[in-house]
Enzyme design. Structure first.
Site, PDB file in Angstrom:
ATOM      1  N   LEU A  14       0.884  -1.156   0.000  1.00 61.29           N
ATOM      2  CA  LEU A  14       0.000   0.000   0.000  1.00 61.29           C
ATOM      3  C   LEU A  14       0.921   1.204   0.000  1.00 61.29           C
ATOM      4  O   LEU A  14       1.882   1.242   0.780  1.00 61.29           O
ATOM      5  CB  LEU A  14      -0.874   0.036   1.258  1.00 61.29           C
ATOM      6  N   ASP A  15       0.674   2.186  -0.873  1.00 63.28           N
ATOM      7  CA  ASP A  15       1.592   3.327  -0.903  1.00 63.28           C
ATOM      8  C   ASP A  15       1.524   4.094   0.420  1.00 63.28           C
ATOM      9  O   ASP A  15       0.592   3.935   1.216  1.00 63.28           O
ATOM     10  CB  ASP A  15       1.299   4.228  -2.106  1.00 63.28           C
ATOM     11  N   LYS A  16       2.509   4.918   0.647  1.00 67.71           N
ATOM     12  CA  LYS A  16       2.695   5.587   1.937  1.00 67.71           C
ATOM     13  C   LYS A  16       1.475   6.405   2.334  1.00 67.71           C
ATOM     14  O   LYS A  16       1.123   6.475   3.525  1.00 67.71           O
ATOM     15  CB  LYS A  16       3.937   6.481   1.868  1.00 67.71           C
TER      16      LYS A  16
END
Length: 233
Positions: A99-101
């Site tokens: 999951l991106d930041k």
């Protein structure tokens, strides 16, 4: 011991997959990419994509984490806010996918490389569901375009399910995982993502998990996971 036999004894990868990983330079012995037929000596460290393998079958760990914004899905401990230090589990684990930041929600973590390998195979189309908040009202036309597929990254996204939740929020179920896929799809259609939360991976949900909390998968969840993966062989 030959590298192929060593890895097969970990139970993580079958022999054919091991050959493919070696050819791609993704298997290392003491930090150096190895060749087919390389030998592993006592005390050597063998890793796949930086994740150390061991032939002695350690207890398998399967966690569900409700990841908050700001945590990076990397095993690189030098990265501030990395997911490994955030969870602080006492034994080696790694994230299944990413999951991106700036995104939040469900991510699975394990030390079972075989499960990771099988879950990440795109051809099986495992469902992942998200709730997405955008910067303007969600229209029927927007939902239909998202559902039909959007041209990003030189390809057209696979058809998917969408539904409106509120005026500015919608749900989407993907069966693929292109880089920043939902954010890129929305941008292509003139929308900006304000909040992105993953709420489900296959049959596993965020139920009972507050933001930042993690739990072990239940016996029922694991049984269902194994059943689904075995059906795909």
């Amino acid at each position: 011991m030959r590298i192929n036999k060593y890895i097969s004894e970990t139970g993580v990868y079958p022999r054919r997959e091991t050959d493919r990983l070696i050819a791609a330079g993704r298997i290392t012995i003491n930090g150096i990419a190895c060749a087919a037929g390389a030998s592993v000596e006592p005390g050597d460290t063998v890793a796949v994509d930086g994740v150390t393998l061991s032939p002695d079958r350690e207890e398998r760990v399967y966690l569900a984490l409700n990841k908050p914004v700001g945590i990076t899905c990397t095993a690189a401990r030098q990265v501030e806010g990395n997911i490994i230090d955030y969870v602080g589990y006492p034994s080696r684990i790694f994230a299944v996918g990413r999951l991106d930041k700036q995104s939040e929600g469900l991510i699975l973590m394990t030390n079972d490389g075989a499960v990771v390998n099988r879950m990440m195979r795109s051809e099986h189309g495992h469902e992942k569901e998200y709730n997405v908040t955008v910067d303007k009202p969600v229209t029927e036309a927007f939902l239909q375009e998202m559902s039909d597929g959007v041209d990003i990254l030189g390809t057209r996204t696979k058809p998917c399910l969408t539904r409106r939740i509120t005026d500015n929020e919608f749900a989407i179920v993907l069966t693929q995982g292109l880089n920043l896929q939902i954010r890129r799809m929305c941008k292509e259609l003139g929308y900006r993502v304000l909040r992105l939360e993953r709420i489900r991976i296959m049959h596993i949900t965020l139920s009972g998990l507050e933001r930042g909390q993690w739990r072990h998968l239940t016996a029922e969840e694991l049984a269902e996971l194994y059943s689904r993966l075995d059906a795909e062989k």
